[in-house]
Design a protein around this motif. Sequence first.
Motif, PDB file in Angstrom:
ATOM      1  N   MET A 180      -5.552 -10.592  -8.206  1.00  0.00           N
ATOM      2  CA  MET A 180      -6.237 -11.236  -7.078  1.00  0.00           C
ATOM      3  C   MET A 180      -6.093 -12.756  -7.136  1.00  0.00           C
ATOM      4  O   MET A 180      -6.146 -13.430  -6.118  1.00  0.00           O
ATOM      5  CB  MET A 180      -7.716 -10.847  -7.047  1.00  0.00           C
ATOM      6  N   LYS A 181      -5.881 -13.306  -8.325  1.00  0.00           N
ATOM      7  CA  LYS A 181      -5.677 -14.754  -8.449  1.00  0.00           C
ATOM      8  C   LYS A 181      -4.336 -15.176  -7.849  1.00  0.00           C
ATOM      9  O   LYS A 181      -4.115 -16.345  -7.590  1.00  0.00           O
ATOM     10  CB  LYS A 181      -5.726 -15.162  -9.926  1.00  0.00           C
ATOM     11  N   LYS A 182      -3.427 -14.209  -7.655  1.00  0.00           N
ATOM     12  CA  LYS A 182      -2.069 -14.528  -7.225  1.00  0.00           C
ATOM     13  C   LYS A 182      -1.744 -14.090  -5.798  1.00  0.00           C
ATOM     14  O   LYS A 182      -0.621 -14.250  -5.358  1.00  0.00           O
ATOM     15  CB  LYS A 182      -1.064 -13.872  -8.182  1.00  0.00           C
ATOM     16  N   VAL A 183      -2.677 -13.533  -5.089  1.00  0.00           N
ATOM     17  CA  VAL A 183      -2.366 -13.045  -3.749  1.00  0.00           C
ATOM     18  C   VAL A 183      -2.407 -14.165  -2.723  1.00  0.00           C
ATOM     19  O   VAL A 183      -2.955 -15.230  -2.970  1.00  0.00           O
ATOM     20  CB  VAL A 183      -3.327 -11.902  -3.315  1.00  0.00           C
ATOM     21  N   ILE A 184      -1.840 -13.880  -1.586  1.00  0.00           N
ATOM     22  CA  ILE A 184      -1.774 -14.871  -0.517  1.00  0.00           C
ATOM     23  C   ILE A 184      -3.149 -14.989   0.132  1.00  0.00           C
ATOM     24  O   ILE A 184      -3.613 -14.057   0.780  1.00  0.00           O
ATOM     25  CB  ILE A 184      -0.724 -14.464   0.531  1.00  0.00           C
ATOM     26  N   PRO A 185      -3.833 -16.127  -0.025  1.00  0.00           N
ATOM     27  CA  PRO A 185      -5.199 -16.239   0.479  1.00  0.00           C
ATOM     28  C   PRO A 185      -5.311 -16.327   1.994  1.00  0.00           C
ATOM     29  O   PRO A 185      -6.361 -16.048   2.552  1.00  0.00           O
ATOM     30  CB  PRO A 185      -5.722 -17.512  -0.187  1.00  0.00           C
ATOM     31  N   SER A 186      -4.248 -16.713   2.677  1.00  0.00           N
ATOM     32  CA  SER A 186      -4.339 -16.925   4.125  1.00  0.00           C
ATOM     33  C   SER A 186      -4.051 -15.656   4.924  1.00  0.00           C
ATOM     34  O   SER A 186      -3.976 -15.700   6.134  1.00  0.00           O
ATOM     35  CB  SER A 186      -3.369 -18.036   4.536  1.00  0.00           C
TER      36      SER A 186
ATOM     37  N   GLY B  54       4.501  -7.543  -2.427  1.00  0.00           N
ATOM     38  CA  GLY B  54       3.668  -7.448  -1.236  1.00  0.00           C
ATOM     39  C   GLY B  54       2.464  -8.368  -1.271  1.00  0.00           C
ATOM     40  O   GLY B  54       1.948  -8.752  -0.227  1.00  0.00           O
ATOM     41  N   LEU B  55       2.025  -8.759  -2.468  1.00  0.00           N
ATOM     42  CA  LEU B  55       0.791  -9.529  -2.578  1.00  0.00           C
ATOM     43  C   LEU B  55       0.971 -10.949  -3.103  1.00  0.00           C
ATOM     44  O   LEU B  55       0.085 -11.765  -2.957  1.00  0.00           O
ATOM     45  CB  LEU B  55      -0.192  -8.802  -3.512  1.00  0.00           C
TER      46      LEU B  55
ATOM     47  N   ILE C 226      -4.514  -1.697  -4.502  1.00  0.00           N
ATOM     48  CA  ILE C 226      -3.989  -1.719  -5.870  1.00  0.00           C
ATOM     49  C   ILE C 226      -4.402  -0.448  -6.616  1.00  0.00           C
ATOM     50  O   ILE C 226      -3.574   0.204  -7.266  1.00  0.00           O
ATOM     51  CB  ILE C 226      -4.483  -2.973  -6.624  1.00  0.00           C
ATOM     52  N   ASP C 227      -5.665  -0.095  -6.510  1.00  0.00           N
ATOM     53  CA  ASP C 227      -6.172   1.104  -7.188  1.00  0.00           C
ATOM     54  C   ASP C 227      -5.433   2.346  -6.709  1.00  0.00           C
ATOM     55  O   ASP C 227      -5.010   3.181  -7.512  1.00  0.00           O
ATOM     56  CB  ASP C 227      -7.676   1.231  -6.944  1.00  0.00           C
ATOM     57  N   ASN C 228      -5.260   2.463  -5.401  1.00  0.00           N
ATOM     58  CA  ASN C 228      -4.549   3.623  -4.854  1.00  0.00           C
ATOM     59  C   ASN C 228      -3.088   3.639  -5.297  1.00  0.00           C
ATOM     60  O   ASN C 228      -2.526   4.708  -5.550  1.00  0.00           O
ATOM     61  CB  ASN C 228      -4.640   3.645  -3.326  1.00  0.00           C
TER      62      ASN C 228
ATOM     63  N   TYR D 268      -9.997  -9.863   3.304  1.00  0.00           N
ATOM     64  CA  TYR D 268     -10.535  -8.556   2.918  1.00  0.00           C
ATOM     65  C   TYR D 268     -10.158  -8.228   1.472  1.00  0.00           C
ATOM     66  O   TYR D 268      -9.359  -7.326   1.211  1.00  0.00           O
ATOM     67  CB  TYR D 268     -10.002  -7.466   3.852  1.00  0.00           C
ATOM     68  N   PRO D 269     -10.727  -8.955   0.511  1.00  0.00           N
ATOM     69  CA  PRO D 269     -10.347  -8.723  -0.891  1.00  0.00           C
ATOM     70  C   PRO D 269     -10.637  -7.305  -1.373  1.00  0.00           C
ATOM     71  O   PRO D 269      -9.905  -6.775  -2.201  1.00  0.00           O
ATOM     72  CB  PRO D 269     -11.158  -9.764  -1.666  1.00  0.00           C
TER      73      PRO D 269
END
Length: 195
Positions: free
Chosen positions: A131-137, A184-185, A151-153, A143-144
């Motif tokens: 989550m620290k590396k995903v695209i924030p925009s 993708g993230l 990710i879990d799925n 929708y974190p």
Amino acid sequence: MSIVKRQHIIEVAMKLFVEHGFHATPTSQIAKKAKVSVGTLFNYFPTKEDLIEAIYIHIKLHSKATFLELLEVKQNVHDTLQSMWHAIIQWGIENPNEFRYLELFCHSPFKNTYRTEKSLEAYKQFQNEIMKKVIPSTICGDYPEYVLTYIDNSLHATTRYLLEHDVENPNEFINTTFDLVWKGLSFHGNDKEGY
């Protein structure tokens, strides 16, 4: 009370729950398969719900210990996260009953009882790091919880696929599934060194 007998009951019950589900597995069947009386079963686990919780906690502790054994800390974030991905999936492949029990548990009403739990520490550690590396925009920032579900799925789908199919090169398959999620993230889909 015997720790060995308690563990035996947990293992028998886990197998039966995975095969038949929570509601279709009476405690009398568990006691019979474990070769203990129903009274003995209830001495260890006063209710069926207590047994279901005990199995869940047992899996949490075992998976965390295994995850820490399998995890290799690498020189960059991509490779460390890929190692986490590998460790989580490897645990599921090596412990199919525990993995299937978690899937059953997570799709049952019992999950709501443990909503304050952090699920498996291995999953949470992986999720927090990615989550620290995903695209924030994008949708990730808005929708974190969706991203964590995705990710879990993906982890579950990869593990389930490997348990149900004969894959020629499992390590390559695991790396490819990680790259699908990573690209993708992440900020720079192809950049392994930038993190």
